[in-house]
Design a protein around this motif. Structure first.
Motif, PDB file in Angstrom:
ATOM      1  N   LEU A 120     -43.520  31.636  28.268  1.00 20.70           N
ATOM      2  CA  LEU A 120     -43.366  32.094  29.638  1.00 20.70           C
ATOM      3  C   LEU A 120     -44.125  33.276  30.104  1.00 20.70           C
ATOM      4  CD1 LEU A 120     -39.186  32.399  29.466  1.00 20.70           C
ATOM      5  CD2 LEU A 120     -40.790  31.176  31.401  1.00 20.70           C
ATOM      6  N   LEU A 121     -44.486  34.304  28.928  1.00 22.52           N
ATOM      7  CA  LEU A 121     -45.439  35.418  29.025  1.00 22.52           C
ATOM      8  C   LEU A 121     -46.626  34.860  29.394  1.00 22.52           C
ATOM      9  CD1 LEU A 121     -44.072  37.358  26.234  1.00 22.52           C
ATOM     10  CD2 LEU A 121     -43.595  37.930  28.642  1.00 22.52           C
ATOM     11  N   GLY A 122     -46.988  33.513  28.919  1.00 21.07           N
ATOM     12  CA  GLY A 122     -48.373  32.880  28.836  1.00 21.07           C
ATOM     13  C   GLY A 122     -48.565  32.629  30.530  1.00 21.07           C
ATOM     14  N   VAL A 123     -47.371  32.184  31.026  1.00 17.72           N
ATOM     15  CA  VAL A 123     -47.426  31.887  32.449  1.00 17.72           C
ATOM     16  C   VAL A 123     -47.594  32.985  33.414  1.00 17.72           C
ATOM     17  CG1 VAL A 123     -46.052  30.573  34.362  1.00 17.72           C
ATOM     18  CG2 VAL A 123     -46.208  29.594  32.049  1.00 17.72           C
ATOM     19  N   ALA A 124     -46.726  34.231  32.893  1.00 20.30           N
ATOM     20  CA  ALA A 124     -47.069  35.337  33.968  1.00 20.30           C
ATOM     21  C   ALA A 124     -48.338  35.870  33.719  1.00 20.30           C
ATOM     22  CB  ALA A 124     -46.036  36.495  33.038  1.00 20.30           C
ATOM     23  N   LEU A 125     -48.966  35.676  32.512  1.00 19.81           N
ATOM     24  CA  LEU A 125     -50.486  35.880  32.429  1.00 19.81           C
ATOM     25  C   LEU A 125     -51.278  35.281  33.449  1.00 19.81           C
ATOM     26  CD1 LEU A 125     -52.120  38.184  30.688  1.00 19.81           C
ATOM     27  CD2 LEU A 125     -52.466  36.044  28.995  1.00 19.81           C
ATOM     28  N   ASN A 126     -51.039  34.007  33.264  1.00 20.53           N
ATOM     29  CA  ASN A 126     -51.986  33.250  34.098  1.00 20.53           C
ATOM     30  C   ASN A 126     -51.728  33.581  35.349  1.00 20.53           C
ATOM     31  OD1 ASN A 126     -53.058  32.063  31.817  1.00 20.53           O
ATOM     32  ND2 ASN A 126     -51.579  30.153  31.677  1.00 20.53           N
ATOM     33  N   GLN A 127     -50.540  33.654  36.166  1.00 16.05           N
ATOM     34  CA  GLN A 127     -50.184  33.915  37.412  1.00 16.05           C
ATOM     35  C   GLN A 127     -50.623  35.465  37.753  1.00 16.05           C
ATOM     36  OE1 GLN A 127     -45.883  32.701  38.446  1.00 16.05           O
ATOM     37  NE2 GLN A 127     -46.535  30.649  37.841  1.00 16.05           N
ATOM     38  N   ARG A 128     -50.950  36.113  36.866  1.00 14.49           N
ATOM     39  CA  ARG A 128     -51.079  37.446  37.277  1.00 14.49           C
ATOM     40  C   ARG A 128     -50.011  38.227  37.865  1.00 14.49           C
ATOM     41  NH1 ARG A 128     -56.441  39.340  37.409  1.00 14.49           N
ATOM     42  NH2 ARG A 128     -58.260  37.628  37.086  1.00 14.49           N
ATOM     43  N   ALA A 129     -48.828  37.756  37.257  1.00 13.61           N
ATOM     44  CA  ALA A 129     -47.492  38.265  37.711  1.00 13.61           C
ATOM     45  C   ALA A 129     -47.481  39.767  37.390  1.00 13.61           C
ATOM     46  CB  ALA A 129     -46.325  37.546  36.857  1.00 13.61           C
ATOM     47  N   LYS A 130     -46.669  40.517  38.290  1.00 12.52           N
ATOM     48  CA  LYS A 130     -46.474  42.067  38.171  1.00 12.52           C
ATOM     49  C   LYS A 130     -45.242  41.945  37.318  1.00 12.52           C
ATOM     50  CE  LYS A 130     -49.597  44.111  40.769  1.00 12.52           C
ATOM     51  NZ  LYS A 130     -50.414  45.150  39.994  1.00 12.52           N
ATOM     52  N   ILE A 131     -45.417  42.881  36.483  1.00 10.82           N
ATOM     53  CA  ILE A 131     -44.173  43.180  35.356  1.00 10.82           C
ATOM     54  C   ILE A 131     -43.558  44.566  35.711  1.00 10.82           C
ATOM     55  CG2 ILE A 131     -43.371  43.529  32.884  1.00 10.82           C
ATOM     56  CD1 ILE A 131     -45.270  41.333  32.020  1.00 10.82           C
ATOM     57  N   GLU A 132     -42.339  44.794  36.138  1.00 13.94           N
ATOM     58  CA  GLU A 132     -41.928  46.218  36.574  1.00 13.94           C
ATOM     59  C   GLU A 132     -41.244  46.780  35.231  1.00 13.94           C
ATOM     60  OE1 GLU A 132     -38.990  46.078  39.548  1.00 13.94           O
ATOM     61  OE2 GLU A 132     -40.523  45.475  40.995  1.00 13.94           O
TER      62      GLU A 132
END
Length: 359
Positions: free
Chosen positions: A77-89
């Motif tokens: 899941l964290l890898g997907v967040a990294l690939n999507q350049r997801a913002k983490i609040e």
């Protein structure tokens, strides 16, 4: 044999045989009762034994179905967040301290059991947060929808660069899948906030008066942007909100600040998609008042209990409604979701543009 017949022919012999027959029947009945009692005792004993075993057996803790503990799944899941350049609040909070505004970061790297986050445009972040807990929220794209996730972790290191801060946090032991919109809190966008009011204490309308605004007293506190700001909003969700009382107002409100106290908040919002005004009257229960030692003001959390909307007949009539089964005000949740997705898409576009400029 002659003696037997002679005995049976004697007066009273019939009564004797009747007594003997009743005695034998009673004996058989007692035996049956004894056997039944033994059987019942055995059954009761077995039930008590099972109850004792269940009572003293170690109980498995309740684990919600939407909690993820598998280490590989968490890293994926964290890898997907990294690939999507997801913002983490990042939400900073400590017991006894006011909650700080959320910090939006980009996931930069995932290695050695840690996540490296970059907070662009942040000049500095106090190193006192190292070793403290932080609540994190992020969104992942899933085809035509979005999935919301949250986790709590510990800040390992804070490094300050020229135009950004690098924050290293531990990979969490669990991630919560938060699909319910009542979890989603946003700072209310000022351009869509037309005004608000609060009724509390003696200014609260009586239950029988709440269906008719004409019978309501004047509000206790008013918020009109740029004109009269006796309180502000820290954040809002479809299930509750958080107000901030400034120092000069707080002294006058101390008599009314108690956990579980009820009050009413009116929200006047703008819906840009339909170019129309939305108004909500929200019956709230006060929760977790926290003093902000920096501003000397106070943050007050509130949970929604019920809500009202203007009656279709118009005029001053209101219709009071129960919360949805999910514990939310659904129309307010729709508005919050749209504002959140707008902000999310704007952040993505800004990040994509910046990436093209540096490519």
């Amino acid at each position: 044999m002659t003696d037997v017949f002679n005995f049976l022919s004697l007066p009273g012999a019939g009564s004797f045989l009747e007594i003997q027959r009743h005695f034998l029947e009673r004996t058989l009945d007692m035996n049956a009762i004894r056997e039944t009692l033994i059987a019942v005792g055995v059954v009761v004993g077995i039930i008590l034994l099972v109850m004792l075993i269940l009572h003293f057996r170690p109980k498995k803790p309740y684990v919600p179905q939407d909690w993820i503990f598998d280490a590989k799944q968490i890293r994926d899941l964290l890898g997907v967040a990294l690939n999507q350049r997801a913002k983490i609040e990042l939400h900073f909070s400590m017991e006894g301290e006011a909650r700080r505004p959320a910090l939006r970061c980009s996931a930069v790297a995932l290695e050695n059991g840690t996540i490296l986050l970059e907070a662009s445009g942040l000049a500095s972040l106090s190193h006192k947060w190292q070793g403290r807990n932080v609540d994190c929220f992020f969104i992942l794209r899933k085809q035509d929808s979005y999935a919301f996730y949250a986790f709590s972790t510990t800040i390992v290191e804070i490094r300050t660069l020229k135009e950004a801060c690098l924050i290293t946090v531990k990979v969490p032991e669990k991630i919560e899948s938060r699909q319910k919109r009542s979890y989603l809190r946003i700072p209310p966008p000022e351009e869509y906030m037309l005004g608000a009011a609060v009724w509390r204490g003696l200014d609260m309308p009586e239950s029988l008066e709440r269906n008719d605004l004409a019978l309501w007293p004047k509000p206790s506190r008013i918020w009109l942007p740029g004109m009269r700001e006796e309180f502000t909003f820290r954040d809002i969700s479809s299930g509750g909100l958080r107000l901030h009382l400034p120092r000069h107002i707080l002294a006058e409100e101390m008599d009314f600040i108690h956990v579980s106290t009820q009050f009413i908040v009116m929200l006047d919002l703008w819906e840009p998609d339909k170019a129309q005004r939305l108004r909500f009257w929200l019956l709230c229960r006060m929760q977790s008042p926290v003093l902000d030692f920096e501003t000397k003001g106070m943050d007050i959390g509130a949970q929604f209990l019920s809500w009202a909307k203007p009656a279709e007949s118009g005029g001053s009539n209101l219709i009071w409604l129960k919360l949805a089964s999910s514990g939310e005000v659904e129309p307010l949740g729709n508005w919050i979701m749209r504002r959140h997705l707008e902000f999310f898409r704007e952040s993505e576009q800004s990040l994509s543009f910046a990436h093209r400029q540096t490519a």
